[in-house]
Structure formats: C-alpha cells, structure tokens
Design a protein around this motif. Structure first.
Motif, short mmCIF file in Angstrom:
data_model
loop_
_atom_site.label_atom_id
_atom_site.label_comp_id
_atom_site.label_asym_id
_atom_site.label_seq_id
_atom_site.Cartn_x
_atom_site.Cartn_y
_atom_site.Cartn_z
N UNK A 364 -21.21 23.07 -27.41
CA UNK A 364 -21.55 22.80 -29.10
C UNK A 364 -22.50 23.98 -29.34
N UNK A 365 -23.42 24.16 -28.69
CA UNK A 365 -24.43 25.27 -29.23
C UNK A 365 -23.93 26.44 -29.23
N UNK A 366 -23.28 27.10 -28.30
CA UNK A 366 -22.58 28.21 -28.31
C UNK A 366 -21.43 28.33 -29.65
N UNK A 367 -20.83 27.18 -29.70
CA UNK A 367 -19.88 27.29 -30.99
C UNK A 367 -20.56 27.38 -32.45
N UNK A 368 -21.83 26.61 -32.39
CA UNK A 368 -22.73 26.78 -33.70
C UNK A 368 -23.18 28.27 -33.92
N UNK A 369 -23.81 28.67 -32.79
CA UNK A 369 -24.06 30.15 -32.78
C UNK A 369 -23.26 31.07 -33.26
N UNK A 370 -22.11 30.99 -32.71
CA UNK A 370 -20.88 31.87 -32.87
C UNK A 370 -20.60 31.80 -34.16
N UNK A 371 -20.33 30.57 -34.64
CA UNK A 371 -20.09 30.36 -36.19
C UNK A 371 -20.95 31.03 -37.13
#
Length: 389
Positions: A364-371
């Motif tokens: 989740x955190x990876x996806x939020x940061x990437x977004x």
C-alpha cells in the motif's frame, strides 16, 4: 507470403522481425521476470533480492541506452544489435540453470544492456530499413510488439508451469528466444555495408529550456510509475485478500491492452497535442496504480492491469516523439537526457519499493508514494503547458 517474409527489404518482414526482436529483448530478457516472480518468490527469491535484481536490470538497460545514443554508423549498429541478441538469450539461460545469487546479479545487468541493444538499436535499424515516406504509423505497429512480447512470454510460461517449475519456464523461454533470434538477425541486416555520411551538428545546451527541463523531470516520474507495476504487478494482485492466483491473469491483460496502445495514443496526440495527451495518459496510469491500494475487488484489480498496459507503452512513445520534435537538429543530447532521466526513475523505483514493503508488510505505502510521484509529474506538465514554446 513465405518469400515475402524472407525478403530482407520487405516492409512486412522488417516489421515482423522488429516485433520478434522486442519479444526477445523485452519479453524474454525483461518482462518474463515479472511474469515468473510470484513462483520464484514462493521458492527461493526474497522480495528484497527481487527488487535489487530488477534495479540492476534497469541499470544495465540505462547504461546500454546511453551507450546506444552514440553509435552513429549503421553497420556498427547491426553488430551491437547481434551482440544484444546473444546476451539476451545467454542471460536467460543462466536463470534456468543456476540459483547462484552472484551469477543472477551479473546476468540481470548484462540482460539489461542486451535489451537496450535490441530495443533502441534494433528500432533504429528498423527505421532505416523501412521503405515508407511516413514511418510514424509503422513505428506504432513496431511498438505494439511490447504488448505482444508480454502476452507471448506469459502464455509460454503458463504452459510450462502447468507441469514444470519456474526454472523449466526460463529454459523454454531461452530456447524460444534462441530460435526466433535467427530470423530477426537475418532480416535486420544489410546485403552490403552501407556508406553513410555522418551528419554533425554543433553541440548546444540551449535546447534545455525551462519547458524541456520540466519535461525531463516529468519523464523521470513516469519512469518510476512504469517500473513498480512492471516489476511487481502479479505479486501485488496475488497479495490481496481473495485474489491469490489472479496476478498472472492481470499480467496477461497488461500485454493485451498494450498491443494497440501506442497506435491509439499517437493518433490522439496528433489530434489534440502531445502534452495534453501525456497528461491524460499519466492520469489514467495514476488511477491504475491506486486501485490495488484502495480495493481488493477482483474486477477493479484486473482493470488496473488494463490501465497499466494501456498507458506505459504509449507514454514512452509520446514522450520520445515530443522530445524528437523539440530536439530539432540536435536529437542526440536531448534523447540521451530523456533516456537517462527515465532510466534513473526505473532504477530508483524497485529500491524504495522493497524497503517500504519490508517495513509495512504490504504494497500500500509503495503504491501511494508511486502515485504521488506520478501526480507530481502531471503537475509539472500542467505547469510546463503554460511555458510551452
């Protein structure tokens, strides 16, 4: 038809050889790793090690991409193209025959360099050989090979995995790449050495206007946006509650969506302007990145694969086409800079991803940061539109 496909100067044969080159250079030497990642994680790979391997692969690609920009002579291009084909096949064979960590690390770097020789140098040879006045549409067909590469390699891997292991899949993929490489190397060469006058243009840094600098930063964010799903998408989907096993279907949909994407996006750019369409495509990609972090709905997460496949190939074509228009008579410097910024994004993405995944225990955190990074790129492009020259 058989005679046509064996004619080195026939446009159909050239495009077919170009697509097969992408199947080897990106399908086998790069994206097969993503397809097989869930099975390797179940066996001997750790997620951290997988991230390092992915980063090294892109570092090798970045080195090859920058190197390829400075290969001027077309006959030298053919030589490095063939070297890239050999490297792509051999490094895949290494993954099939050993689990030695050092050999895997070395092979992924070399595979990245080989991929660059096939994709960048191979595409240059296709461009030279094609006998069309307007090669834009032909390039759209050529880059549809990225989607074809994902689909073909995924289907081969699925078939082998029904009764075999991931190492068996690597072995079959390396043999498949070895067989089709002969056709590409035969067609994408010349009957005799070509004599080309080297066109020299004075090196000018004036091309790096504020508008172009903003474009370069935006392309860096797209490099990050591309690499996270391009490395982890099947495992991201498999890690969601109730979706274990759906990752491979999501990845297959990436390839299917990718086949027509560059043709569609390039046509839209022609009608509505490159930078407007890049903003639209990155916004769609942003939605695809966020879906797995916000929902474990099967259909939405399969849609995230479609949104990714439908945008990442087109975005490379859109950025590079816009860069070509802005570069004028001095394309080497700007194309080299664009390739480097995108490549740095590709190398960076997997490294911060595995750190966050290990710490938080999910994607989740990876996806939020990437977004957030991709959103930053969109904001830069909106600002760049106001400074457009």
């Amino acid at each position: 038809m058989r005679k046509t496909l064996l004619d080195r100067n026939n446009n159909i044969a050239i495009l077919f050889a170009g697509i097969l080159t992408i199947v080897v250079g990106l399908g086998v030497a790069r994206f097969a790793f993503t397809s097989l990642l869930p099975f390797m994680l179940d066996d001997f790979l750790t997620l951290t090690y997988a991230g390092i391997l992915a980063s090294l692969n892109f570092a090798g690609y970045l080195a090859g991409a920058v190197f390829s920009v400075f290969i001027k002579d077309i006959n030298t291009k053919v030589k490095y193209f063939r070297i890239g084909m050999v490297l792509s096949v051999l490094t895949t064979f290494v993954l099939a025959t050993t689990v030695n960590e050092t050999l895997w690390l070395i092979s992924r770097v070399i595979a990245g360099f080989g991929s660059a020789m096939l994709i960048i140098v191979g595409t240059a040879i296709v461009m030279v050989k094609l006998n069309f006045e307007d090669k834009t549409k032909a390039m759209g067909i050529h880059f549809s090979g990225i989607g074809v590469a994902i689909v073909v390699n995924d289907l081969i891997s699925r078939y082998v995995l029904q009764n075999g292991t991931w190492s068996d899949a690597w072995l079959v993929l390396s043999l498949f790449a070895f067989i089709i490489s002969f056709y590409s190397m035969y067609i994408l060469s010349f009957d005799k050495e070509l004599k080309q006058e080297a066109v020299k243009h004075k090196l000018s840094m004036s091309i790096f206007s504020p508008y172009v600098v903003l474009l370069l930063f935006a392309y860096f964010t797209e490099g990050v946006g591309f690499v996270i799903q391009g490395t982890f998408l099947p495992d991201i989907i498999n890690s969601l509650e109730g979706l274990d096993g759906y990752g491979s279907l999501g990845w297959l949909l990436v390839g299917i969506a990718g086949i027509p994407s560059s043709i569609i996006w390039m046509r839209l750019a022609h009608n509505y302007g490159s930078i407007n369409i890049i903003i639209v495509a990155m916004s769609i990609q942003l939605v695809g990145i966020l879906i797995p972090a916000l929902s474990n709905n099967m259909y939405l997460n399969l849609l995230s694969g479609v949104l990714y496949g439908g945008t990442f190939i087109g975005l490379v074509a859109l950025f590079m086409n816009l860069g070509g228009q802005l570069a004028g008579k001095n394309p080497v410097v700007l194309m080299g800079a664009m390739t480097a910024t995108y490549g740095v994004g590709q190398v960076t993405g997997p490294l911060y991803s595995v750190t966050l995944i290990e710490y938080f225990g999910n994607y989740d955190t990876t996806l939020y940061l990437t977004a957030l990074i991709v959103f930053t790129g969109i904001v830069l492009l909106v600002y760049a539109k106001k400074r457009e020259v």
